[in-house]
Design a protein around this motif. Structure first.
Motif, PDB file in Angstrom:
ATOM      1  N   THR A  85       0.832  -1.203   0.000  1.00  0.00           N
ATOM      2  CA  THR A  85       0.000   0.000   0.000  1.00  0.00           C
ATOM      3  C   THR A  85       0.864   1.250   0.000  1.00  0.00           C
ATOM      4  O   THR A  85       0.574   2.218  -0.714  1.00  0.00           O
ATOM      5  N   SER A  86       1.936   1.247   0.749  1.00  0.00           N
ATOM      6  CA  SER A  86       2.825   2.411   0.792  1.00  0.00           C
ATOM      7  C   SER A  86       3.465   2.669  -0.562  1.00  0.00           C
ATOM      8  O   SER A  86       3.565   3.818  -1.001  1.00  0.00           O
ATOM      9  N   PHE A  87       3.912   1.615  -1.244  1.00  0.00           N
ATOM     10  CA  PHE A  87       4.461   1.778  -2.589  1.00  0.00           C
ATOM     11  C   PHE A  87       3.409   2.375  -3.519  1.00  0.00           C
ATOM     12  O   PHE A  87       3.707   3.250  -4.328  1.00  0.00           O
ATOM     13  N   ALA A  88       2.194   1.899  -3.407  1.00  0.00           N
ATOM     14  CA  ALA A  88       1.125   2.390  -4.263  1.00  0.00           C
ATOM     15  C   ALA A  88       0.865   3.871  -4.019  1.00  0.00           C
ATOM     16  O   ALA A  88       0.684   4.643  -4.968  1.00  0.00           O
ATOM     17  N   HIS A  89       0.879   4.291  -2.759  1.00  0.00           N
ATOM     18  CA  HIS A  89       0.678   5.708  -2.429  1.00  0.00           C
ATOM     19  C   HIS A  89       1.763   6.576  -3.069  1.00  0.00           C
ATOM     20  O   HIS A  89       1.467   7.578  -3.713  1.00  0.00           O
ATOM     21  N   VAL A  90       2.996   6.190  -2.870  1.00  0.00           N
ATOM     22  CA  VAL A  90       4.122   6.986  -3.384  1.00  0.00           C
ATOM     23  C   VAL A  90       4.116   7.015  -4.903  1.00  0.00           C
ATOM     24  O   VAL A  90       4.290   8.078  -5.522  1.00  0.00           O
ATOM     25  N   TYR A  91       3.887   5.875  -5.536  1.00  0.00           N
ATOM     26  CA  TYR A  91       3.884   5.801  -6.994  1.00  0.00           C
ATOM     27  C   TYR A  91       2.781   6.670  -7.602  1.00  0.00           C
ATOM     28  O   TYR A  91       3.012   7.400  -8.564  1.00  0.00           O
ATOM     29  N   PRO A 112      -0.968  18.669  -6.896  1.00  0.00           N
ATOM     30  CA  PRO A 112      -1.387  17.283  -7.088  1.00  0.00           C
ATOM     31  C   PRO A 112      -0.952  16.345  -5.960  1.00  0.00           C
ATOM     32  O   PRO A 112      -1.664  15.407  -5.624  1.00  0.00           O
ATOM     33  N   CYS A 113       0.199  16.601  -5.359  1.00  0.00           N
ATOM     34  CA  CYS A 113       0.659  15.744  -4.258  1.00  0.00           C
ATOM     35  C   CYS A 113      -0.227  15.898  -3.023  1.00  0.00           C
ATOM     36  O   CYS A 113      -0.366  14.970  -2.238  1.00  0.00           O
ATOM     37  N   CYS A 114      -0.800  17.068  -2.849  1.00  0.00           N
ATOM     38  CA  CYS A 114      -1.589  17.332  -1.643  1.00  0.00           C
ATOM     39  C   CYS A 114      -3.089  17.170  -1.845  1.00  0.00           C
ATOM     40  O   CYS A 114      -3.806  16.865  -0.900  1.00  0.00           O
ATOM     41  N   GLU A 115      -3.589  17.400  -3.064  1.00  0.00           N
ATOM     42  CA  GLU A 115      -5.034  17.405  -3.279  1.00  0.00           C
ATOM     43  C   GLU A 115      -5.624  16.030  -3.541  1.00  0.00           C
ATOM     44  O   GLU A 115      -6.733  15.742  -3.123  1.00  0.00           O
ATOM     45  N   HIS A 116      -4.946  15.181  -4.274  1.00  0.00           N
ATOM     46  CA  HIS A 116      -5.358  13.796  -4.496  1.00  0.00           C
ATOM     47  C   HIS A 116      -6.708  13.665  -5.195  1.00  0.00           C
ATOM     48  O   HIS A 116      -7.424  12.699  -4.975  1.00  0.00           O
ATOM     49  N   GLU A 117      -7.070  14.605  -6.042  1.00  0.00           N
ATOM     50  CA  GLU A 117      -8.351  14.529  -6.749  1.00  0.00           C
ATOM     51  C   GLU A 117      -8.381  13.402  -7.770  1.00  0.00           C
ATOM     52  O   GLU A 117      -9.442  12.979  -8.198  1.00  0.00           O
ATOM     53  N   TYR A 118      -7.253  12.899  -8.152  1.00  0.00           N
ATOM     54  CA  TYR A 118      -7.132  11.871  -9.169  1.00  0.00           C
ATOM     55  C   TYR A 118      -7.048  10.469  -8.560  1.00  0.00           C
ATOM     56  O   TYR A 118      -6.993   9.483  -9.269  1.00  0.00           O
ATOM     57  N   LEU A 119      -7.019  10.358  -7.228  1.00  0.00           N
ATOM     58  CA  LEU A 119      -6.849   9.071  -6.563  1.00  0.00           C
ATOM     59  C   LEU A 119      -8.179   8.512  -6.075  1.00  0.00           C
ATOM     60  O   LEU A 119      -8.970   9.220  -5.455  1.00  0.00           O
ATOM     61  N   PHE A 120      -8.406   7.244  -6.358  1.00  0.00           N
ATOM     62  CA  PHE A 120      -9.632   6.571  -5.941  1.00  0.00           C
ATOM     63  C   PHE A 120      -9.268   5.256  -5.274  1.00  0.00           C
ATOM     64  O   PHE A 120      -8.441   4.510  -5.775  1.00  0.00           O
ATOM     65  N   VAL A 152      -6.134   7.517 -10.981  1.00  0.00           N
ATOM     66  CA  VAL A 152      -5.430   6.366 -10.450  1.00  0.00           C
ATOM     67  C   VAL A 152      -6.382   5.676  -9.483  1.00  0.00           C
ATOM     68  O   VAL A 152      -6.911   6.306  -8.576  1.00  0.00           O
ATOM     69  N   ALA A 153      -6.616   4.401  -9.708  1.00  0.00           N
ATOM     70  CA  ALA A 153      -7.517   3.640  -8.848  1.00  0.00           C
ATOM     71  C   ALA A 153      -6.719   2.574  -8.122  1.00  0.00           C
ATOM     72  O   ALA A 153      -5.914   1.870  -8.726  1.00  0.00           O
ATOM     73  N   PHE A 154      -6.936   2.468  -6.828  1.00  0.00           N
ATOM     74  CA  PHE A 154      -6.234   1.498  -6.014  1.00  0.00           C
ATOM     75  C   PHE A 154      -7.234   0.496  -5.472  1.00  0.00           C
ATOM     76  O   PHE A 154      -8.230   0.874  -4.865  1.00  0.00           O
ATOM     77  N   LEU A 155      -6.988  -0.760  -5.730  1.00  0.00           N
ATOM     78  CA  LEU A 155      -7.865  -1.839  -5.275  1.00  0.00           C
ATOM     79  C   LEU A 155      -7.144  -2.602  -4.178  1.00  0.00           C
ATOM     80  O   LEU A 155      -6.087  -3.175  -4.409  1.00  0.00           O
ATOM     81  N   ASP A 156      -7.714  -2.609  -2.996  1.00  0.00           N
ATOM     82  CA  ASP A 156      -7.105  -3.289  -1.864  1.00  0.00           C
ATOM     83  C   ASP A 156      -7.935  -4.515  -1.517  1.00  0.00           C
ATOM     84  O   ASP A 156      -9.166  -4.479  -1.610  1.00  0.00           O
ATOM     85  N   GLU A 157      -7.286  -5.567  -1.112  1.00  0.00           N
ATOM     86  CA  GLU A 157      -7.941  -6.813  -0.721  1.00  0.00           C
ATOM     87  C   GLU A 157      -8.770  -7.406  -1.870  1.00  0.00           C
ATOM     88  O   GLU A 157      -9.929  -7.788  -1.696  1.00  0.00           O
TER      89      GLU A 157
END
Length: 170
Positions: A85-91, A112-120, A152-157
């Protein structure tokens, strides 16, 4: 570096993009939280590639991809606590960062590093992994990817997803 701490390896598999987005998750910058309300994993989570210890292969692969702004579907596989998860955040932050550091790490101070509007984020353990919630998630990501510089979409579990939900991602 402590001698009594051993790190399990995190493996990186770069997949070809099918839907045009990279799996990933949002996170809150350190500046926006206080140590009183911050969980330990948020407080001590690596913010740059150089913060990872014992993960030189994964750091090298992801930092190269980030420097060249290559967006691919990536599968991070490893033991509990190996840094997936940490690698995914940084990447993810590095992909949209306006002023990358020399090692490909995000600056953690630009918009972009602070707002995270592109991260799901889709945490299957939390949402249950049913077809309806996955479909809603994919619609949000698709809309964001079409109306901005990308998503960028992150799928966990992912192992908790139902068969129908897995098919929806295809």
């Amino acid at each position: 570096v402590r001698d009594d701490v051993h790190f399990a390896p995190c493996r990186v598999h770069v997949l070809h993009s099918v839907r045009g987005f990279t799996p990933y998750m949002s996170c809150m910058p350190l500046e926006e939280t206080t140590t009183m309300t911050m969980s330990l994993d948020e407080k001590y989570r690596p913010r740059r590639f150089s913060d990872f210890e014992g993960q030189s292969n994964a750091v090298e692969i992801l930092s190269r991809l980030a420097k060249r702004k290559i967006r691919r579907n990536i599968l991070l596989k490893g033991d509990l606590g190996s840094g997936k998860t940490s690698f995914a955040h940084v990447y993810a932050r590095a992909l949209f960062c306006e002023s990358l550091l020399a090692d490909g790490s995000p600056c953690n101070s630009c918009g972009p590093c602070c707002e995270h509007e592109y991260l799901f984020e889709y945490d299957t353990a939390l949402h249950g992994g049913d077809l309806q919630s996955v479909t809603e998630f994919l619609q949000k990501v698709d809309f964001a990817a079409r109306t901005s510089a990308g998503a960028v979409a992150f799928l966990d579990e992912c192992h908790v997803l139902t068969k129908q939900a897995m098919d929806a991602f295809l």
